[in-house]
Design an enzyme around this catalytic site. Structure first.
Site: not given
Ligand code: CAA
Length: 244
Positions: A90, A145, A148, A151
């Site tokens: 990822t 997601q 992603q 991914y």
């Molecule tokens: N839905 C909608 N909005 C979202 C959100 C979501 N799920 N997550 C964040 N946001 C919003 C925030 O609230 C924020 O909004 P504001 O600007 O209005 O405050 C904004 O998006 C933030 O955006 P950024 O670009 O600044 O995001 P960030 O740098 O803070 O982080 C991220 C984003 C790195 C993706 C982080 O949210 C994260 O790590 N998320 C997890 C992703 C995930 O689930 N990955 C799975 C990995 S494991 C895997 O992939 C294995 C598998 O097969 C299942």
């Protein structure tokens, strides 16, 4: 097993997480198992010491390295009957923040890696009239997601790749399937920020992460001798997080 020699299985990214659990499950089921790994040689050495499963190092993103790696494993263990395309990475970021390298690295490893590895084994499987290819997709390739795009695209791509290749192998006894795990207790998932992960787990009906062995069990099922009618399928294993 009713075959003359033990089937040989190669698991990419086989020294950790779902890959390591798959190596253990396949070894326990009587297969000869080899694990590929890319980066962490210390972990690979520990893995072999613990399990007895030999390891070979190459990047699945490198087409030529896959071909050479496969030939090296086959020289040591015999023809590869079963390929488990498990290795994946990822580089999560929202699109606005995603560097082009983060897009390319994930596509090159997760999706092109499946092509590179299948390319190295598929013709010989067809010639021998038996083969199993199982590639690890993800619930996030099915649902999307946040953060992603790379991914999810790679894991959705695996599903199309699987269905197309299944057609090409069907007449020659080579089945090609995908497993789409939900969130599983691996280093990859533990790298998700804890507050984000807690929110995800709260939405899993079963109420917890999958254990790697629970995914490995599905792979062992799909590669079995008597699974020859299952091809082009996606087996969802996600604790009820996505149905249908
Ligand atoms: N839905 C909608 N909005 C979202 C959100 C979501 N799920 N997550 C964040 N946001 C919003 C925030 O609230 C924020 O909004 P504001 O600007 O209005 O405050 C904004 O998006 C933030 O955006 P950024 O670009 O600044 O995001 P960030 O740098 O803070 O982080 C991220 C984003 C790195 C993706 C982080 O949210 C994260 O790590 N998320 C997890 C992703 C995930 O689930 N990955 C799975 C990995 S494991 C895997 O992939 C294995 C598998 O097969 C299942």
């Amino acid at each position: 097993m009713a075959t003359q020699r033990q089937r040989v299985a190669l698991v990419t990214g086989g020294t950790t997480g779902i890959g390591a659990a798959t190596c253990a499950a396949l070894a326990a089921a009587g297969y000869t198992v080899a694990a590929n790994f890319c980066g962490n040689a210390d972990r690979a050495r520990d893995f072999t010491n613990r399990t007895g499963v030999p390891t070979w190092q190459w990047s699945i993103a490198d087409h030529d390295a896959c071909r050479t790696g496969v030939r090296t494993v086959e020289a040591a263990l015999g023809p590869i009957d079963i390929l488990v395309n498990n290795a994946g990475i990822t580089r999560d970021a929202s699109l606005a923040k995603m560097a082009p390298e983060a897009w390319r690295d994930v596509i090159d490893t997760n999706l092109s890696g499946c092509f590179n590895m299948a390319h190295a084994v598929f013709a010989d499987m067809r010639a021998r009239k038996w083969g199993r290819i199982v590639s690890i997709s993800s619930i996030n390739g099915e649902t999307g997601q946040f953060g992603q795009t790379n991914y999810a695209a790679s894991k959705a791509g695996i599903l199309g790749f699987t269905r197309a290749l299944a057609l090409e192998g069907a007449r020659d006894g080579v089945t090609v399937n995908a497993v789409a795990p939900g969130y599983t207790d691996t280093d990859m998932v533990q790298a998700v920020p804890p507050d984000v992960l807690a929110g995800i787990v709260a939405r899993i009906p079963v109420g917890r992460l999958a254990m790697p062995a629970e995914i490995a069990r599905c792979i062992t099922f799909l590669v079995a001798e008597d699974s020859g009618f299952i091809t082009g399928a996606t087996l969802d294993v996600n604790g009820g997080q996505r149905m249908g």
